[in-house]
Design a protein around this motif. Sequence first.
Motif, PDB file in Angstrom:
ATOM      1  N   ALA A  23      -6.123  -8.943   5.478  1.00 51.60           N
ATOM      2  CA  ALA A  23      -7.184  -7.945   5.345  1.00 51.60           C
ATOM      3  C   ALA A  23      -7.615  -7.410   6.711  1.00 51.60           C
ATOM      4  CB  ALA A  23      -8.374  -8.549   4.614  1.00 51.60           C
ATOM      5  N   ARG A  26      -4.760  -5.280   8.103  1.00 54.57           N
ATOM      6  CA  ARG A  26      -4.677  -4.003   7.386  1.00 54.57           C
ATOM      7  C   ARG A  26      -5.692  -3.003   7.944  1.00 54.57           C
ATOM      8  NH1 ARG A  26      -4.548   0.258   6.275  1.00 54.57           N
ATOM      9  NH2 ARG A  26      -4.611   1.375   4.291  1.00 54.57           N
ATOM     10  N   GLU A  37       0.118   6.255  -4.431  1.00 51.29           N
ATOM     11  CA  GLU A  37      -0.710   5.066  -4.229  1.00 51.29           C
ATOM     12  C   GLU A  37      -0.062   4.047  -3.286  1.00 51.29           C
ATOM     13  OE1 GLU A  37      -3.927   4.008  -5.852  1.00 51.29           O
ATOM     14  OE2 GLU A  37      -3.855   6.186  -5.551  1.00 51.29           O
ATOM     15  N   THR A  55       1.192  -1.628   0.493  1.00 51.67           N
ATOM     16  CA  THR A  55       0.060  -1.633  -0.430  1.00 51.67           C
ATOM     17  C   THR A  55       0.306  -0.672  -1.589  1.00 51.67           C
ATOM     18  OG1 THR A  55      -1.067   0.090   0.861  1.00 51.67           O
ATOM     19  CG2 THR A  55      -1.604  -2.208   1.370  1.00 51.67           C
ATOM     20  N   GLY A  57      -2.459   1.237  -3.878  1.00 53.03           N
ATOM     21  CA  GLY A  57      -3.900   1.357  -4.035  1.00 53.03           C
ATOM     22  C   GLY A  57      -4.583   0.369  -3.106  1.00 53.03           C
ATOM     23  N   ASP A  58      -5.470  -0.451  -3.662  1.00 52.23           N
ATOM     24  CA  ASP A  58      -6.170  -1.458  -2.873  1.00 52.23           C
ATOM     25  C   ASP A  58      -5.443  -2.795  -2.854  1.00 52.23           C
ATOM     26  OD1 ASP A  58      -8.242   0.309  -2.288  1.00 52.23           O
ATOM     27  OD2 ASP A  58      -9.357  -0.225  -4.105  1.00 52.23           O
TER      28      ASP A  58
END
Length: 225
Positions: A23, A26, A37, A55, A57-58
């Motif tokens: 995270a 990123r 996406e 990735t 999307g999220d």
Amino acid sequence: MASNLACIGLDVWRRSDFRDLVASARAEAETIAKDGEVGVHIWTDASGARLIITTEGDLVRVVTPTFYAAPGAIISEPQAVDGGLVLAELVNRDDEVITEIACQLEELALLGSASSPVEGPVSIVVLGNSVQVIGRADDDVPDLSFEPTGAYALSTDATAHLTGIVLAIEQRTVGRTGQGFTAARVQTAGFQVTLCVPAGKPTLTAGDVLEVDGYVVASVPALRA
């Protein structure tokens, strides 16, 4: 046997620690490809340790560890196959084939739109899952070799076995983890790779002759042009 992440100083044991690492990486990463996406992002630490983050999307779908390295070979006509793997030939300056290679490719998302044929300088990083010092270059040296052991063995692993000579080494430390690793420039059969191993596992010096089993990640800078 060293993990791919340990080879670049990013060894984490708990899943939550890995999620936190990805995270934060990123948030700092460079996006090199975006298709709807799906995005491909590359995070590079000051040490040269690198994560390729895919990735949707999220959601994080794939994380591939590697290292920022200078080119040491010429790649010819890389082709994407199932499982995200790339198969290609490495050639010399006379366009003669040196060997075949199976690898992960940083710029895989850009390969499909590249003008054909794709050929040019490539950096090859080997994450040394198993590394043994088997001699010295000033003694009797075995034949240098590079052999893919994944795709060409009917699997989909970007792995190889190589014998090579250490040309130079650099000790690196990842600030985020405090973990050290060794980045060694290695001459193998007709080209050079950058080998990454956890610091001291094993201790390497220039002139060492190595036998390596590792994970192979390539980068073709021209694909980003």
